[in-house]
Design a protein around this motif. Structure first.
Motif, PDB file in Angstrom:
ATOM      1  N   ILE A 130      -5.267 -46.116 -17.438  1.00 21.29           N
ATOM      2  CA  ILE A 130      -3.702 -46.743 -16.706  1.00 21.29           C
ATOM      3  C   ILE A 130      -2.424 -45.103 -16.885  1.00 21.29           C
ATOM      4  O   ILE A 130      -1.326 -45.227 -16.486  1.00 21.29           O
ATOM      5  CB  ILE A 130      -2.804 -47.870 -17.446  1.00 21.29           C
ATOM      6  CG1 ILE A 130      -2.210 -48.517 -16.324  1.00 21.29           C
ATOM      7  CG2 ILE A 130      -2.797 -48.269 -18.542  1.00 21.29           C
ATOM      8  CD1 ILE A 130      -2.549 -50.186 -16.319  1.00 21.29           C
ATOM      9  N   MET A 131      -2.585 -44.512 -18.423  1.00 26.62           N
ATOM     10  CA  MET A 131      -1.591 -43.735 -18.572  1.00 26.62           C
ATOM     11  C   MET A 131      -1.280 -43.118 -17.558  1.00 26.62           C
ATOM     12  O   MET A 131      -0.418 -42.101 -17.658  1.00 26.62           O
ATOM     13  CB  MET A 131      -1.546 -43.750 -19.740  1.00 26.62           C
ATOM     14  CG  MET A 131      -1.466 -44.814 -21.121  1.00 26.62           C
ATOM     15  SD  MET A 131      -0.193 -45.772 -20.445  1.00 26.62           S
ATOM     16  CE  MET A 131       1.354 -44.564 -20.824  1.00 26.62           C
ATOM     17  N   MET A 132      -3.054 -42.356 -17.512  1.00 24.04           N
ATOM     18  CA  MET A 132      -2.248 -41.022 -16.565  1.00 24.04           C
ATOM     19  C   MET A 132      -2.564 -41.243 -14.857  1.00 24.04           C
ATOM     20  O   MET A 132      -1.925 -40.644 -13.800  1.00 24.04           O
ATOM     21  CB  MET A 132      -4.142 -40.591 -16.954  1.00 24.04           C
ATOM     22  CG  MET A 132      -4.552 -40.439 -17.893  1.00 24.04           C
ATOM     23  SD  MET A 132      -6.143 -38.524 -17.666  1.00 24.04           S
ATOM     24  CE  MET A 132      -6.807 -39.902 -16.320  1.00 24.04           C
ATOM     25  N   LEU A 133      -2.411 -42.915 -15.193  1.00 24.33           N
ATOM     26  CA  LEU A 133      -2.070 -43.154 -13.324  1.00 24.33           C
ATOM     27  C   LEU A 133      -3.350 -42.824 -12.263  1.00 24.33           C
ATOM     28  O   LEU A 133      -2.664 -42.277 -11.558  1.00 24.33           O
ATOM     29  CB  LEU A 133      -0.092 -43.458 -12.861  1.00 24.33           C
ATOM     30  CG  LEU A 133      -0.581 -43.742 -11.387  1.00 24.33           C
ATOM     31  CD1 LEU A 133      -0.633 -45.290 -12.035  1.00 24.33           C
ATOM     32  CD2 LEU A 133       0.949 -43.458 -10.802  1.00 24.33           C
ATOM     33  N   GLY A 134      -4.102 -42.540 -12.900  1.00 29.03           N
ATOM     34  CA  GLY A 134      -5.830 -42.494 -11.986  1.00 29.03           C
ATOM     35  C   GLY A 134      -6.767 -43.176 -13.090  1.00 29.03           C
ATOM     36  O   GLY A 134      -7.146 -42.767 -13.896  1.00 29.03           O
ATOM     37  N   GLY A 135      -7.537 -42.825 -11.199  1.00 30.73           N
ATOM     38  CA  GLY A 135      -9.135 -43.642 -12.081  1.00 30.73           C
ATOM     39  C   GLY A 135      -9.732 -42.427 -12.620  1.00 30.73           C
ATOM     40  O   GLY A 135      -9.898 -41.787 -11.592  1.00 30.73           O
ATOM     41  N   ASP A 136     -11.267 -42.965 -13.645  1.00 28.53           N
ATOM     42  CA  ASP A 136     -11.630 -41.681 -13.497  1.00 28.53           C
ATOM     43  C   ASP A 136     -13.164 -42.419 -14.080  1.00 28.53           C
ATOM     44  O   ASP A 136     -13.387 -43.609 -14.222  1.00 28.53           O
ATOM     45  CB  ASP A 136     -11.574 -41.382 -15.220  1.00 28.53           C
ATOM     46  CG  ASP A 136     -12.533 -40.041 -15.938  1.00 28.53           C
ATOM     47  OD1 ASP A 136     -13.828 -40.388 -16.468  1.00 28.53           O
ATOM     48  OD2 ASP A 136     -12.678 -38.952 -15.359  1.00 28.53           O
ATOM     49  N   ASP A 137     -14.055 -41.305 -13.164  1.00 24.72           N
ATOM     50  CA  ASP A 137     -15.605 -42.260 -12.922  1.00 24.72           C
ATOM     51  C   ASP A 137     -16.158 -42.702 -14.831  1.00 24.72           C
ATOM     52  O   ASP A 137     -16.726 -43.860 -14.583  1.00 24.72           O
ATOM     53  CB  ASP A 137     -16.230 -41.884 -11.892  1.00 24.72           C
ATOM     54  CG  ASP A 137     -16.097 -42.228 -10.129  1.00 24.72           C
ATOM     55  OD1 ASP A 137     -15.414 -42.842 -10.044  1.00 24.72           O
ATOM     56  OD2 ASP A 137     -16.188 -41.005  -9.108  1.00 24.72           O
ATOM     57  N   LEU A 138     -15.890 -41.825 -15.090  1.00 24.72           N
ATOM     58  CA  LEU A 138     -16.802 -42.270 -16.380  1.00 24.72           C
ATOM     59  C   LEU A 138     -15.920 -43.220 -16.973  1.00 24.72           C
ATOM     60  O   LEU A 138     -16.629 -43.814 -17.631  1.00 24.72           O
ATOM     61  CB  LEU A 138     -17.147 -40.888 -17.271  1.00 24.72           C
ATOM     62  CG  LEU A 138     -17.384 -40.571 -18.463  1.00 24.72           C
ATOM     63  CD1 LEU A 138     -18.915 -41.418 -18.488  1.00 24.72           C
ATOM     64  CD2 LEU A 138     -17.090 -39.453 -19.407  1.00 24.72           C
ATOM     65  N   LEU A 139     -14.822 -42.987 -17.283  1.00 22.94           N
ATOM     66  CA  LEU A 139     -14.149 -44.275 -17.985  1.00 22.94           C
ATOM     67  C   LEU A 139     -14.143 -45.260 -17.368  1.00 22.94           C
ATOM     68  O   LEU A 139     -14.369 -46.605 -18.330  1.00 22.94           O
ATOM     69  CB  LEU A 139     -12.502 -43.421 -17.865  1.00 22.94           C
ATOM     70  CG  LEU A 139     -12.144 -42.097 -18.935  1.00 22.94           C
ATOM     71  CD1 LEU A 139     -10.756 -41.980 -18.522  1.00 22.94           C
ATOM     72  CD2 LEU A 139     -12.712 -42.688 -20.629  1.00 22.94           C
ATOM     73  N   ALA A 140     -13.959 -45.635 -16.410  1.00 22.33           N
ATOM     74  CA  ALA A 140     -14.158 -47.249 -15.440  1.00 22.33           C
ATOM     75  C   ALA A 140     -15.979 -47.135 -15.979  1.00 22.33           C
ATOM     76  O   ALA A 140     -15.694 -48.922 -16.082  1.00 22.33           O
ATOM     77  CB  ALA A 140     -14.254 -46.636 -13.864  1.00 22.33           C
ATOM     78  N   GLY A 141     -16.836 -46.457 -15.172  1.00 22.22           N
ATOM     79  CA  GLY A 141     -17.479 -46.554 -15.869  1.00 22.22           C
ATOM     80  C   GLY A 141     -18.161 -47.123 -17.492  1.00 22.22           C
ATOM     81  O   GLY A 141     -18.862 -48.471 -17.598  1.00 22.22           O
ATOM     82  N   VAL A 142     -17.774 -47.001 -18.177  1.00 30.08           N
ATOM     83  CA  VAL A 142     -17.864 -47.466 -19.725  1.00 30.08           C
ATOM     84  C   VAL A 142     -17.282 -48.567 -19.948  1.00 30.08           C
ATOM     85  O   VAL A 142     -18.031 -49.372 -20.805  1.00 30.08           O
ATOM     86  CB  VAL A 142     -17.115 -45.974 -20.272  1.00 30.08           C
ATOM     87  CG1 VAL A 142     -17.700 -46.712 -21.850  1.00 30.08           C
ATOM     88  CG2 VAL A 142     -18.234 -44.771 -20.470  1.00 30.08           C
ATOM     89  N   ALA A 143     -16.303 -48.521 -19.412  1.00 29.07           N
ATOM     90  CA  ALA A 143     -15.381 -50.217 -19.054  1.00 29.07           C
ATOM     91  C   ALA A 143     -16.132 -50.828 -18.713  1.00 29.07           C
ATOM     92  O   ALA A 143     -16.178 -52.349 -19.266  1.00 29.07           O
ATOM     93  CB  ALA A 143     -13.879 -49.514 -18.559  1.00 29.07           C
ATOM     94  N   ALA A 144     -16.706 -50.784 -18.027  1.00 28.58           N
ATOM     95  CA  ALA A 144     -17.227 -51.938 -16.566  1.00 28.58           C
ATOM     96  C   ALA A 144     -18.487 -51.944 -17.507  1.00 28.58           C
ATOM     97  O   ALA A 144     -19.335 -53.325 -17.770  1.00 28.58           O
ATOM     98  CB  ALA A 144     -17.570 -51.537 -15.535  1.00 28.58           C
ATOM     99  N   THR A 145     -19.631 -51.351 -18.458  1.00 22.41           N
ATOM    100  CA  THR A 145     -20.267 -51.542 -18.971  1.00 22.41           C
ATOM    101  C   THR A 145     -20.370 -52.545 -20.129  1.00 22.41           C
ATOM    102  O   THR A 145     -20.473 -52.963 -20.813  1.00 22.41           O
ATOM    103  CB  THR A 145     -21.340 -50.636 -19.642  1.00 22.41           C
ATOM    104  OG1 THR A 145     -21.579 -49.926 -17.939  1.00 22.41           O
ATOM    105  CG2 THR A 145     -22.461 -50.451 -20.293  1.00 22.41           C
ATOM    106  N   ALA A 146     -18.563 -52.295 -20.773  1.00 25.85           N
ATOM    107  CA  ALA A 146     -18.449 -52.129 -22.499  1.00 25.85           C
ATOM    108  C   ALA A 146     -18.197 -53.855 -21.595  1.00 25.85           C
ATOM    109  O   ALA A 146     -17.791 -54.355 -23.027  1.00 25.85           O
ATOM    110  CB  ALA A 146     -17.329 -51.371 -23.005  1.00 25.85           C
ATOM    111  N   GLN A 147     -17.229 -54.468 -20.949  1.00 22.87           N
ATOM    112  CA  GLN A 147     -17.003 -55.708 -20.387  1.00 22.87           C
ATOM    113  C   GLN A 147     -17.977 -56.801 -20.568  1.00 22.87           C
ATOM    114  O   GLN A 147     -17.178 -57.879 -21.379  1.00 22.87           O
ATOM    115  CB  GLN A 147     -15.906 -55.623 -19.168  1.00 22.87           C
ATOM    116  CG  GLN A 147     -15.071 -56.459 -18.629  1.00 22.87           C
ATOM    117  CD  GLN A 147     -15.855 -58.341 -18.596  1.00 22.87           C
ATOM    118  OE1 GLN A 147     -16.420 -58.118 -18.326  1.00 22.87           O
ATOM    119  NE2 GLN A 147     -14.797 -58.921 -18.518  1.00 22.87           N
ATOM    120  N   PRO A 148     -19.064 -56.958 -20.143  1.00 24.44           N
ATOM    121  CA  PRO A 148     -19.324 -58.092 -20.735  1.00 24.44           C
ATOM    122  C   PRO A 148     -19.856 -58.379 -22.540  1.00 24.44           C
ATOM    123  O   PRO A 148     -19.801 -59.367 -22.783  1.00 24.44           O
ATOM    124  CB  PRO A 148     -21.318 -58.104 -19.850  1.00 24.44           C
ATOM    125  CG  PRO A 148     -20.807 -56.370 -19.082  1.00 24.44           C
ATOM    126  CD  PRO A 148     -19.701 -55.945 -19.711  1.00 24.44           C
TER     127      PRO A 148
END
Length: 175
Positions: A130-148
């Protein structure tokens, strides 16, 4: 019976964490729209840069992007405060002479550590995007994995502490 330093820390940090959580829950409807009907949770579980970009774009169009950044900053503070409070509560109950409270306390300790780490990883991944105002597949994937993992850990610590408090209260009355 006087409260111990550990018990004071438990109450202070755990309740402060819950207050911050309530603040974030109160802010969350501002992030709900057609792209992210579940608000911040959709950003946490996005999983791909494309989805993160769509969510952040919708937030920017709605004028709530800076509020989302602020919410994620609060989340980082919340994680440290709540996880430490839950850890202190677990340590408090792990010192009980009652075996059920002792075991429950150790479960809460372990879960607070795992949950705090998972939540920290998830939120840092979100915050960078959100600070970069751009998605990143690796970061999005890690966040989605950590969420549950962090969600389950929160539920275990929250309800585990409520259960421990109830058991302590009822056994004190009976004793």
């Amino acid at each position: 019976m006087a409260e111990s330093k550990l018990e004071r820390r438990f109450w202070r940090f755990w309740l402060s964490g819950l207050l911050l959580l309530a603040l974030m829950i109160a802010m969350d409807p501002a992030f709900s729209n057609e792209i992210s009907p579940l608000g911040m949770r959709d950003h946490q579980t996005a999983g791909t840069a494309l989805r993160v970009d769509a969510i952040q774009g919708a937030w920017q169009a709605a004028g709530v992007l800076n509020l989302a950044r602020f919410g994620m900053a609060i989340d980082l503070i919340y994680i440290a405060i709540y996880a430490f409070g839950a850890y202190c509560g677990g340590r408090l109950f792990s010192q009980s002479p009652k075996p059920v409270l002792r075991r429950l306390g150790w479960v809460i300790v372990a879960t607070a550590i795992v949950g705090g780490a998972a939540d920290g990883i998830e939120t840092l991944c979100q915050f960078v995007q959100i600070m970069m105002l751009g998605g990143d597949d690796l970061l999005a994937g890690v966040a989605a994995t950590a969420q549950p993992v962090k969600t389950i850990a929160f539920l275990v610590t929250f309800f585990g502490l409520l259960m421990a408090l109830y058991i302590r209260r009822t056994t004190r009355r009976a004793g």
